[in-house]
Design an enzyme around this catalytic site. Sequence first.
Site, short mmCIF file in Angstrom:
data_model
loop_
_atom_site.label_atom_id
_atom_site.label_comp_id
_atom_site.label_asym_id
_atom_site.label_seq_id
_atom_site.Cartn_x
_atom_site.Cartn_y
_atom_site.Cartn_z
N TYR A 135 0.85 -1.19 0.00
CA TYR A 135 0.00 0.00 0.00
C TYR A 135 0.88 1.25 0.00
O TYR A 135 0.67 2.18 -0.78
CB TYR A 135 -0.92 -0.01 1.23
CG TYR A 135 -1.86 1.17 1.29
CD1 TYR A 135 -3.07 1.14 0.61
CD2 TYR A 135 -1.53 2.32 2.00
CE1 TYR A 135 -3.93 2.22 0.64
CE2 TYR A 135 -2.38 3.41 2.04
CZ TYR A 135 -3.58 3.35 1.37
OH TYR A 135 -4.43 4.42 1.39
N LYS A 170 6.29 3.58 16.63
CA LYS A 170 5.02 3.68 15.92
C LYS A 170 4.29 2.36 16.15
O LYS A 170 4.56 1.35 15.49
CB LYS A 170 5.25 3.92 14.44
CG LYS A 170 3.97 4.15 13.66
CD LYS A 170 4.28 4.64 12.26
CE LYS A 170 3.03 5.01 11.49
NZ LYS A 170 2.05 3.94 11.36
N ARG A 226 -10.32 8.05 14.05
CA ARG A 226 -9.88 9.17 13.23
C ARG A 226 -10.85 9.44 12.08
O ARG A 226 -11.07 10.58 11.70
CB ARG A 226 -8.49 8.89 12.66
CG ARG A 226 -7.98 10.04 11.86
CD ARG A 226 -6.54 9.87 11.50
NE ARG A 226 -6.38 8.78 10.55
CZ ARG A 226 -5.21 8.40 10.07
NH1 ARG A 226 -4.12 8.99 10.48
NH2 ARG A 226 -5.12 7.43 9.20
N GLU A 247 -2.97 5.57 20.52
CA GLU A 247 -3.14 4.37 19.70
C GLU A 247 -3.75 3.25 20.55
O GLU A 247 -3.27 2.97 21.65
CB GLU A 247 -1.75 3.94 19.19
CG GLU A 247 -1.77 3.03 18.02
CD GLU A 247 -1.93 3.77 16.68
OE1 GLU A 247 -2.16 5.00 16.68
OE2 GLU A 247 -1.85 3.09 15.64
N TYR A 260 -0.03 9.47 22.80
CA TYR A 260 1.17 10.06 22.20
C TYR A 260 1.02 11.53 21.82
O TYR A 260 1.94 12.11 21.28
CB TYR A 260 1.65 9.25 20.99
CG TYR A 260 0.62 9.06 19.89
CD1 TYR A 260 0.09 10.14 19.19
CD2 TYR A 260 0.19 7.79 19.53
CE1 TYR A 260 -0.83 9.97 18.19
CE2 TYR A 260 -0.73 7.60 18.52
CZ TYR A 260 -1.25 8.70 17.86
OH TYR A 260 -2.18 8.53 16.86
N LYS A 291 9.26 13.50 15.83
CA LYS A 291 8.53 14.77 15.95
C LYS A 291 9.48 15.86 16.38
O LYS A 291 10.31 15.63 17.28
CB LYS A 291 7.43 14.65 17.01
CG LYS A 291 6.41 13.60 16.71
CD LYS A 291 5.45 13.37 17.87
CE LYS A 291 4.49 12.24 17.49
NZ LYS A 291 3.67 11.82 18.62
S1 IVH Z 1 1.54 11.24 15.80
C1 IVH Z 1 -0.20 14.64 13.57
N1 IVH Z 1 2.75 9.41 17.23
O1 IVH Z 1 0.63 6.42 13.05
C2 IVH Z 1 0.43 13.52 14.28
N2 IVH Z 1 1.26 8.68 15.52
O2 IVH Z 1 0.63 7.23 10.07
C3 IVH Z 1 -0.19 12.23 13.96
N3 IVH Z 1 0.98 6.26 15.39
O3 IVH Z 1 -2.47 8.02 12.70
C4 IVH Z 1 0.16 11.08 14.72
N4 IVH Z 1 2.34 5.75 17.03
O4 IVH Z 1 -2.27 5.96 14.24
C5 IVH Z 1 1.89 9.64 16.22
N5 IVH Z 1 3.86 7.91 18.59
C6 IVH Z 1 3.01 8.14 17.60
C7 IVH Z 1 2.34 7.10 16.91
C8 IVH Z 1 1.47 7.41 15.87
C9 IVH Z 1 1.52 5.27 16.12
C10 IVH Z 1 0.05 6.06 14.26
C11 IVH Z 1 -1.21 6.87 14.36
C12 IVH Z 1 -1.20 7.77 13.19
C13 IVH Z 1 -0.35 6.99 12.23
C14 IVH Z 1 0.27 7.91 11.21
#
Ligand code: IVH
Length: 670
Positions: free
Chosen positions: A34, A117, A138, A174, A226, A290
Amino acid sequence: MDVEKRIRELRLLLQEHAHRYYTLDDPLISDGEYDLLFQELLDLEEEHPDLVTPDSPSQRPGAPPVDKFEQVVHHTPMLSLENAFSTGDLRAFEERLLRFLNQDFTSDSLSYMAEPKVDGLAVELVYEQGRFVQGSTRGDGSKGEDITAQLKTISAITHTLLDSSAQRLEVRGEVFMDREALIQLNRERLLTGEPLFANPRNAAAGSLRQLDPAVTAKRSLKFLAYGIADPGQTPCTSQSELLAWLGSLGLPVSELARFCPSITEVISRFEQLAELRQTLAYEIDGMVVKINDFNLQQRLGNKARAPRWAIACKFPAIQTTTRLISVDFQVGRTGAVTPVAILEPAEVGGVTVSRATLHNRDEFERKDLRIGDTVLIQRAGDVIPEVVKAIVEKRNGSEQPIVMPTACPVCGHALLKAPGEAVTRCINPHCPAQRLRALIHFSSRAGLDIEGLGKKSMAQLFNLKLVRDIPDIFTLEHGQLAGLEGWGEKSADKVLAAIQAAKKPPLGKFLGALGIRFVGEVTASLLEQAFLSLDQLMNSSIDVLLELEGIGEQAARSIVDYFSDPSVREMFARLQQAGVVPEAGRPSGGDLPLSGRVILFTGTLNTLSRTEAKKLVKDNGGQIATTVTQKLTHLVAGEKAGSKLKKARELGKIILTEHEFLEIIQNFQR
Ligand code: IVH
């Protein structure tokens, strides 16, 4: 290549796959594939910005919500993340940031948080004055599904924050499932013929998007926070402060998140996490990087689909392609005939794989696999290899369909596929394959764990007819073992000592070892808690079994059928003669506040959720009842209690208020 046509094609493909992934929780392709399609679209759109349209998947984070749940509008949109696939991509990320920020910044002035992640489902939890008031998925980023009731069943999600001073907080995090829980869930689904979950994310999503929260409650989901929708709702000035602050409010945050003062340290943390990944109880599919400082985050801002200040760096997929040479059909201890793919040996994530389960006939038919196919394989949850799909483009016409046998490959007895069941079974109770498998299970770690009696030696003893059934194990003699091929005096003594030591097993372990259908480890331990002896269980009725929380119709029937079989009764008589006496637990032992109590909740409780109340009962040694029966000892009546309260009164049961119930637990002298 006609770029416009390819872009249209990619959008349609991505739309279809996103629908299967986000809405149906049933993807056809792997995450890696994907991502590749998505990347191709992003690259083409970058080269041809005039072809970008607002409805392109590149402009939207997920999928619109399904209509069975109420909709929730996110006050601040829930964005997705852009992906990086290499350390080079991470350096390029920093270069982009510096270009955007202009001359004021150098590489030295940027610091980051690097977080695992977790592969699960993004949710938003709204707390008002410290109370959890609403939770949602979401969805498409601006509107999600209201899954408040479902989220309330997750014990990691606190209903009240430790500090209630913030007016409103929108916590992001999450929801996910452990590898072990996923394997267990898929095992159950295989038995009931439901389609298996391809990965922890789909399992978490499938479990949360259940209209009945009771189903969610059974799925052992976890949560990690997170982020926050609006940092202005907090006293924090950076992501590292935020994680610490969320933790201090009673929300779980990852212990693997690290502050990294430079992109070089981000990269070395990525390499560390890739190593650590194998050792974690849950699946992570990458690392989220981040910008740490909230002011900088704000200055960098967002693009349509994702923030500029963060990126997800994905681990290389543990997938590869190889050839499907043939299919073996294995007969398990319940007679289930499992197709197993025999593969040209291939390396997947450092392990050579030459066999992979195809689960059952429905699975290989759904995937339309053929012998001779080039197939994509993966190690799901990093352990069990499985075939994801055939690479149809590589077919040359010589591929042959897989044919499910109609007779048992071991005993030749006709096979049966019961309506509504996915599993094809050999129904001959004397099938040697089933008997051997049952014996192997009995002495394996999942059973009585008899050291020295593993797969190989059990098969040897079985083939020599020294062990034909379970009681035979306990009457083995030194003279029969010593001298067999591969055995010496010492190994014979050792195994006999281990067998001797297994003669007084805990009842739960023993029941699990027997391999009664629908009685796994969990059910077996429930039975151990409920019954004083094996005899008492053997003579119990289906109604008594059904009263036990956690025992369903199928398991109850299977247990009663099993114990009423004359050959089973005979087996127990022989076991007893050989000195095998399972030891029951102490269901009415007095060392816990609610030991021996059978409790039913009715009406609306004020301070506890039903799940919390039930957990309290279990944690304190009690049992939960679902109806008012003679066995019931206490009824806890909340507001608006009705017919159950009336019936309990009639039967003279003890009636408690919620407060009194809590007092019993609190005042108990340990
Ligand atoms: S931050 C605007 N932090 O990954 C910031 N996401 O592909 C958005 N995810 O939708 C998310 N661990 O489902 C963030 N430590 C983490 C995360 C995380 C898993 C997932 C989350 C997000 C997706 C993004």
